[in-house]
Design a protein around this motif. Structure first.
Motif, PDB file in Angstrom:
ATOM      1  N   ALA A  55     -12.817 -86.589 -55.536  1.00  0.00           N
ATOM      2  CA  ALA A  55     -12.502 -86.240 -56.925  1.00  0.00           C
ATOM      3  C   ALA A  55     -11.025 -86.500 -57.221  1.00  0.00           C
ATOM      4  O   ALA A  55     -10.680 -87.019 -58.297  1.00  0.00           O
ATOM      5  CB  ALA A  55     -12.862 -84.787 -57.213  1.00  0.00           C
ATOM      6  N   LEU A  56     -10.157 -86.181 -56.279  1.00  0.00           N
ATOM      7  CA  LEU A  56      -8.721 -86.419 -56.473  1.00  0.00           C
ATOM      8  C   LEU A  56      -8.416 -87.915 -56.599  1.00  0.00           C
ATOM      9  O   LEU A  56      -7.630 -88.328 -57.463  1.00  0.00           O
ATOM     10  CB  LEU A  56      -7.919 -85.824 -55.307  1.00  0.00           C
ATOM     11  N   MET A  97     -29.691 -82.817 -51.937  1.00  0.00           N
ATOM     12  CA  MET A  97     -28.370 -83.412 -52.004  1.00  0.00           C
ATOM     13  C   MET A  97     -27.403 -82.433 -52.683  1.00  0.00           C
ATOM     14  O   MET A  97     -27.746 -81.763 -53.628  1.00  0.00           O
ATOM     15  CB  MET A  97     -28.451 -84.720 -52.796  1.00  0.00           C
ATOM     16  N   ASN A  98     -26.225 -82.406 -52.163  1.00  0.00           N
ATOM     17  CA  ASN A  98     -25.154 -81.580 -52.710  1.00  0.00           C
ATOM     18  C   ASN A  98     -24.923 -81.951 -54.178  1.00  0.00           C
ATOM     19  O   ASN A  98     -24.820 -83.123 -54.521  1.00  0.00           O
ATOM     20  CB  ASN A  98     -23.904 -81.854 -51.862  1.00  0.00           C
ATOM     21  N   THR A  99     -24.843 -80.938 -55.034  1.00  0.00           N
ATOM     22  CA  THR A  99     -24.668 -81.218 -56.466  1.00  0.00           C
ATOM     23  C   THR A  99     -23.315 -81.887 -56.746  1.00  0.00           C
ATOM     24  O   THR A  99     -23.215 -82.702 -57.661  1.00  0.00           O
ATOM     25  CB  THR A  99     -24.802 -79.951 -57.326  1.00  0.00           C
ATOM     26  N   ILE A 100     -22.284 -81.559 -55.976  1.00  0.00           N
ATOM     27  CA  ILE A 100     -20.976 -82.198 -56.152  1.00  0.00           C
ATOM     28  C   ILE A 100     -21.100 -83.681 -55.815  1.00  0.00           C
ATOM     29  O   ILE A 100     -20.579 -84.539 -56.543  1.00  0.00           O
ATOM     30  CB  ILE A 100     -19.887 -81.522 -55.284  1.00  0.00           C
ATOM     31  N   THR A 101     -21.799 -83.991 -54.744  1.00  0.00           N
ATOM     32  CA  THR A 101     -22.001 -85.393 -54.362  1.00  0.00           C
ATOM     33  C   THR A 101     -22.731 -86.143 -55.468  1.00  0.00           C
ATOM     34  O   THR A 101     -22.345 -87.263 -55.834  1.00  0.00           O
ATOM     35  CB  THR A 101     -22.779 -85.486 -53.035  1.00  0.00           C
ATOM     36  N   GLN A 102     -23.761 -85.529 -56.040  1.00  0.00           N
ATOM     37  CA  GLN A 102     -24.502 -86.173 -57.121  1.00  0.00           C
ATOM     38  C   GLN A 102     -23.618 -86.364 -58.351  1.00  0.00           C
ATOM     39  O   GLN A 102     -23.663 -87.399 -59.000  1.00  0.00           O
ATOM     40  CB  GLN A 102     -25.753 -85.371 -57.488  1.00  0.00           C
ATOM     41  N   LYS A 151     -12.819 -84.529 -67.614  1.00  0.00           N
ATOM     42  CA  LYS A 151     -13.390 -83.183 -67.743  1.00  0.00           C
ATOM     43  C   LYS A 151     -14.311 -82.880 -66.559  1.00  0.00           C
ATOM     44  O   LYS A 151     -14.228 -81.815 -65.952  1.00  0.00           O
ATOM     45  CB  LYS A 151     -14.164 -83.072 -69.054  1.00  0.00           C
ATOM     46  N   GLU A 152     -15.163 -83.835 -66.228  1.00  0.00           N
ATOM     47  CA  GLU A 152     -16.102 -83.647 -65.116  1.00  0.00           C
ATOM     48  C   GLU A 152     -15.359 -83.508 -63.783  1.00  0.00           C
ATOM     49  O   GLU A 152     -15.668 -82.643 -62.974  1.00  0.00           O
ATOM     50  CB  GLU A 152     -17.088 -84.823 -65.073  1.00  0.00           C
ATOM     51  N   LEU A 153     -14.363 -84.344 -63.566  1.00  0.00           N
ATOM     52  CA  LEU A 153     -13.594 -84.273 -62.323  1.00  0.00           C
ATOM     53  C   LEU A 153     -12.775 -82.987 -62.243  1.00  0.00           C
ATOM     54  O   LEU A 153     -12.656 -82.385 -61.169  1.00  0.00           O
ATOM     55  CB  LEU A 153     -12.716 -85.513 -62.170  1.00  0.00           C
ATOM     56  N   ASP A 154     -12.215 -82.540 -63.371  1.00  0.00           N
ATOM     57  CA  ASP A 154     -11.498 -81.254 -63.391  1.00  0.00           C
ATOM     58  C   ASP A 154     -12.432 -80.114 -62.998  1.00  0.00           C
ATOM     59  O   ASP A 154     -12.034 -79.206 -62.257  1.00  0.00           O
ATOM     60  CB  ASP A 154     -10.908 -80.982 -64.780  1.00  0.00           C
ATOM     61  N   GLU A 155     -13.669 -80.151 -63.487  1.00  0.00           N
ATOM     62  CA  GLU A 155     -14.648 -79.110 -63.137  1.00  0.00           C
ATOM     63  C   GLU A 155     -14.965 -79.139 -61.649  1.00  0.00           C
ATOM     64  O   GLU A 155     -15.067 -78.087 -61.010  1.00  0.00           O
ATOM     65  CB  GLU A 155     -15.923 -79.278 -63.962  1.00  0.00           C
ATOM     66  N   ILE A 156     -15.128 -80.332 -61.093  1.00  0.00           N
ATOM     67  CA  ILE A 156     -15.381 -80.447 -59.652  1.00  0.00           C
ATOM     68  C   ILE A 156     -14.201 -79.880 -58.874  1.00  0.00           C
ATOM     69  O   ILE A 156     -14.382 -79.136 -57.897  1.00  0.00           O
ATOM     70  CB  ILE A 156     -15.656 -81.916 -59.257  1.00  0.00           C
ATOM     71  N   LEU A 157     -12.986 -80.196 -59.315  1.00  0.00           N
ATOM     72  CA  LEU A 157     -11.795 -79.710 -58.607  1.00  0.00           C
ATOM     73  C   LEU A 157     -11.605 -78.202 -58.741  1.00  0.00           C
ATOM     74  O   LEU A 157     -10.987 -77.582 -57.875  1.00  0.00           O
ATOM     75  CB  LEU A 157     -10.556 -80.481 -59.072  1.00  0.00           C
ATOM     76  N   LEU A 158     -12.145 -77.605 -59.783  1.00  0.00           N
ATOM     77  CA  LEU A 158     -12.121 -76.143 -59.877  1.00  0.00           C
ATOM     78  C   LEU A 158     -13.024 -75.533 -58.808  1.00  0.00           C
ATOM     79  O   LEU A 158     -12.700 -74.494 -58.232  1.00  0.00           O
ATOM     80  CB  LEU A 158     -12.583 -75.678 -61.260  1.00  0.00           C
ATOM     81  N   ILE A 159     -14.144 -76.176 -58.545  1.00  0.00           N
ATOM     82  CA  ILE A 159     -15.094 -75.697 -57.533  1.00  0.00           C
ATOM     83  C   ILE A 159     -14.611 -76.041 -56.133  1.00  0.00           C
ATOM     84  O   ILE A 159     -14.664 -75.213 -55.222  1.00  0.00           O
ATOM     85  CB  ILE A 159     -16.498 -76.322 -57.775  1.00  0.00           C
ATOM     86  N   GLU A 160     -14.146 -77.278 -55.965  1.00  0.00           N
ATOM     87  CA  GLU A 160     -13.680 -77.776 -54.665  1.00  0.00           C
ATOM     88  C   GLU A 160     -12.295 -78.413 -54.824  1.00  0.00           C
ATOM     89  O   GLU A 160     -12.179 -79.630 -54.963  1.00  0.00           O
ATOM     90  CB  GLU A 160     -14.658 -78.817 -54.101  1.00  0.00           C
TER      91      GLU A 160
END
Length: 128
Positions: free
Chosen positions: A50-51, A1-6, A35-44
């Protein structure tokens, strides 16, 4: 499973627990979620889930100007998620916009499906 999805699944679980804690750990959980969502948005940066979720959290915190910016980004990216349209309407109500401005989003939401990775902002209709 995609780590972003998890990560998004974990965010949704933590968000649900936020309500269980009433206000005891509300601010700490919000900070962690952002913080977690900001990190996801940096990657994607175009991750609409996430938005939508970060927009919902900012809405719950009463930061509606920030919330609407995130939600409009998801809209511009073409998200078809039911929670996006509902969250936009909630934020617009909180911003005191006219009914015609947000009813359109509620009508669109009727025909949409909810993405399992997103959640709705809190809305208390009795407070209006």
């Amino acid at each position: 499973m995609n780590t972003i999805t998890q990560r998004l699944k974990n965010i949704k679980k933590l968000q649900a627990k936020r309500w269980d804690n009433e206000e005891e750990h509300w601010d700490e959980i919000n900070e962690l979620l952002i913080k977690e969502l900001d990190e996801i948005l940096l990657i994607e940066p175009h991750n609409t889930s996430a938005l939508i979720n970060i927009g919902a959290i900012y809405s719950d915190m009463g930061e509606n100007e920030i919330a609407i910016d995130y939600l409009k980004q998801a809209l511009q990216l073409g998200s078809e998620d039911k929670n996006l349209y509902i969250n936009l309407a909630i934020v617009m109500v909180d911003l005191g916009m006219h009914a015609e401005e947000y009813h359109e989003y509620l009508e669109i939401a009727e025909d949409k499906k909810e993405d399992p990775l997103t959640f709705k902002a809190y809305f208390d209709p009795q407070s209006y």
